[in-house]
Design a protein around this motif. Structure first.
Motif, PDB file in Angstrom:
ATOM      1  N   GLY A 129    -104.018  55.518 -67.305  1.00  0.00           N
ATOM      2  CA  GLY A 129    -103.288  54.704 -68.066  1.00  0.00           C
ATOM      3  C   GLY A 129    -103.157  54.425 -70.028  1.00  0.00           C
ATOM      4  O   GLY A 129    -103.655  54.733 -70.140  1.00  0.00           O
ATOM      5  N   LEU A 130    -101.566  54.648 -70.246  1.00  0.00           N
ATOM      6  CA  LEU A 130    -101.162  54.818 -71.315  1.00  0.00           C
ATOM      7  C   LEU A 130    -100.732  53.629 -72.673  1.00  0.00           C
ATOM      8  O   LEU A 130    -100.291  52.870 -71.826  1.00  0.00           O
ATOM      9  N   GLY A 131    -101.753  53.534 -73.382  1.00  0.00           N
ATOM     10  CA  GLY A 131    -100.751  52.149 -73.982  1.00  0.00           C
ATOM     11  C   GLY A 131    -100.343  52.425 -75.721  1.00  0.00           C
ATOM     12  O   GLY A 131    -101.334  52.670 -76.018  1.00  0.00           O
ATOM     13  N   THR A 132     -99.187  51.616 -76.049  1.00  0.00           N
ATOM     14  CA  THR A 132     -99.309  51.952 -77.763  1.00  0.00           C
ATOM     15  C   THR A 132     -98.478  50.503 -78.133  1.00  0.00           C
ATOM     16  O   THR A 132     -97.862  49.619 -77.612  1.00  0.00           O
ATOM     17  N   GLY A 133     -99.354  49.864 -79.261  1.00  0.00           N
ATOM     18  CA  GLY A 133     -99.003  48.466 -80.149  1.00  0.00           C
ATOM     19  C   GLY A 133     -99.323  48.233 -81.729  1.00  0.00           C
ATOM     20  O   GLY A 133     -99.984  49.262 -81.763  1.00  0.00           O
ATOM     21  N   TYR A 134     -99.222  47.161 -81.778  1.00  0.00           N
ATOM     22  CA  TYR A 134     -99.190  47.553 -82.556  1.00  0.00           C
ATOM     23  C   TYR A 134    -100.408  46.351 -83.788  1.00  0.00           C
ATOM     24  O   TYR A 134    -101.096  46.320 -84.390  1.00  0.00           O
ATOM     25  N   SER A 135    -102.019  46.548 -82.209  1.00  0.00           N
ATOM     26  CA  SER A 135    -103.780  46.246 -82.764  1.00  0.00           C
ATOM     27  C   SER A 135    -103.786  47.317 -81.376  1.00  0.00           C
ATOM     28  O   SER A 135    -103.132  47.116 -80.550  1.00  0.00           O
ATOM     29  N   LYS A 136    -105.604  47.615 -82.065  1.00  0.00           N
ATOM     30  CA  LYS A 136    -105.760  48.213 -81.212  1.00  0.00           C
ATOM     31  C   LYS A 136    -105.668  47.269 -80.237  1.00  0.00           C
ATOM     32  O   LYS A 136    -106.108  48.485 -78.196  1.00  0.00           O
ATOM     33  N   LYS A 137    -105.987  45.401 -79.734  1.00  0.00           N
ATOM     34  CA  LYS A 137    -106.300  45.382 -78.586  1.00  0.00           C
ATOM     35  C   LYS A 137    -104.828  45.208 -77.487  1.00  0.00           C
ATOM     36  O   LYS A 137    -105.014  45.727 -76.572  1.00  0.00           O
ATOM     37  N   GLU A 138    -103.518  45.171 -78.602  1.00  0.00           N
ATOM     38  CA  GLU A 138    -102.478  44.955 -78.124  1.00  0.00           C
ATOM     39  C   GLU A 138    -102.540  46.360 -77.278  1.00  0.00           C
ATOM     40  O   GLU A 138    -101.721  46.867 -76.060  1.00  0.00           O
ATOM     41  N   SER A 139    -102.965  47.960 -77.746  1.00  0.00           N
ATOM     42  CA  SER A 139    -102.507  49.251 -77.171  1.00  0.00           C
ATOM     43  C   SER A 139    -104.070  48.899 -76.130  1.00  0.00           C
ATOM     44  O   SER A 139    -103.640  49.487 -74.980  1.00  0.00           O
ATOM     45  N   GLN A 140    -104.618  48.698 -75.530  1.00  0.00           N
ATOM     46  CA  GLN A 140    -106.391  48.573 -75.010  1.00  0.00           C
ATOM     47  C   GLN A 140    -105.410  48.084 -73.572  1.00  0.00           C
ATOM     48  O   GLN A 140    -105.961  47.735 -72.531  1.00  0.00           O
ATOM     49  N   GLN A 141    -104.958  46.410 -74.134  1.00  0.00           N
ATOM     50  CA  GLN A 141    -104.412  45.522 -73.140  1.00  0.00           C
ATOM     51  C   GLN A 141    -103.473  45.995 -71.988  1.00  0.00           C
ATOM     52  O   GLN A 141    -103.320  46.227 -71.016  1.00  0.00           O
ATOM     53  N   LYS A 142    -102.372  46.746 -72.700  1.00  0.00           N
ATOM     54  CA  LYS A 142    -100.938  47.345 -71.872  1.00  0.00           C
ATOM     55  C   LYS A 142    -101.651  48.863 -71.296  1.00  0.00           C
ATOM     56  O   LYS A 142    -100.966  49.321 -70.417  1.00  0.00           O
ATOM     57  N   ALA A 143    -102.831  49.763 -72.016  1.00  0.00           N
ATOM     58  CA  ALA A 143    -102.701  50.868 -70.872  1.00  0.00           C
ATOM     59  C   ALA A 143    -103.996  49.765 -69.967  1.00  0.00           C
ATOM     60  O   ALA A 143    -103.783  50.909 -68.923  1.00  0.00           O
TER      61      ALA A 143
END
Length: 283
Positions: free
Chosen positions: A218-232
């Motif tokens: 999974g890959l995730g992009t976000g405005y915080s590390k936490k957000e990108s981790q959740q999306k991934a």
């Protein structure tokens, strides 16, 4: 009690005047130290330089408000769900205080109309408004104490803008669920920050990859590390549960990894035994 009455009397001439009225509409009460609330809505892009050379914005209040909000929500869900276990309570708190939820509530109560910013990008995805809401909670705590902050969160935020029972039925924290699955299956999962940069508006962007048994899932992009981790994690979790071919591929990789590990372990044990049976001659 007398101190509170004195403060209330002192505020009488100012009530109904801006900016007291604007804050009253959001908070349901009049601030004592209005400077704290004004600072809570001061985005870092509009930082003010004081006479002593310090720059002020809402980041410190956001840090405090984040901690206070966590404590308040933990208190609320602990009492609301009397017989639920720790894992459920943790997930409930995470879902209530997640950036997307706070950002939505902040806009609904009108923080987006009051925040001071010179940032060109004011889209909800920046979480600027949710961060300001946390800063506002920090300001309430400093100005009127924990009890007032809890009342605001419980009655004005959760009570009017969230349905606790609906939140409880929503999908749990994807990162937590993925880690729980990995521990149960004894399969390795890692979260790797593969890129970080700023966009044209100087807003930080983070990109995270989730790897299962070393395989990118999974890959995730976000405005915080936490957000990108959740999306991934969400992408990886859904892939595991909806794609049988991928799930079987992961299980096969895990078995191969275990087999190699066992072979290597057996080889080392055999070499140790041979070494003990045939010690090198002394010089």
């Amino acid at each position: 009690m007398l101190k509170k009455i004195y403060r209330g009397v002192r505020l009488l001439p100012k009530r109904g005047k801006e900016p007291y009225l604007s804050f009253y509409k959001i908070l349901g009460f009049y601030p004592f130290n209005i400077t704290l609330y004004e600072q809570a809505l001061l985005h870092k892009s509009s930082s003010i330089k004081l006479k002593d050379g310090r720059w002020i914005n809402n980041e410190r209040l956001e840090f405090l408000g984040d901690a206070i909000l966590d404590a308040i929500v933990a208190d609320i869900v602990f009492k609301q769900f009397e017989y639920k276990k720790e894992g459920f309570l943790t997930n409930m708190r995470s879902k209530i205080v997640q950036r997307e939820t706070l950002n939505r509530i902040a806009i609904e109560i009108g923080i987006d109309k009051l925040i001071k910013t010179s940032a060109r990008n004011t889209t909800p995805n920046t979480h600027m408004y949710g961060n300001a809401l946390e800063a506002l909670i920090g300001a309430i705590y400093l100005d009127q104490g924990y009890r007032a902050a809890k009342k605001f969160v419980d009655e004005s935020l959760i009570g009017k803008h969230l349905n606790i029972e609906t939140v409880a039925e929503q999908e749990a924290n994807y990162k937590s669920r993925l880690i729980e699955w990995s521990q149960k299956q004894k399969i390795s999962v890692s979260f790797d920050l593969i890129d970080s940069f700023v966009d044209s508006n100087n807003t930080p962007i983070f990109k995270t990859a989730v790897k299962i048994v070393g395989e990118q899932a999974g890959l995730g992009t976000g405005y915080s590390k936490k957000e990108s981790q959740q999306k991934a994690a969400k992408e990886a979790f859904n892939k595991l549960h909806r794609n049988a071919a991928f799930r079987n591929h992961i299980y096969n990789l895990h078995e191969q990894q275990q087999q190699l590990h066992n072979e290597k372990y057996t080889k080392v044990q055999t070499e140790d035994c041979v070494s003990e049976e045939n010690p090198e001659p002394e010089g």
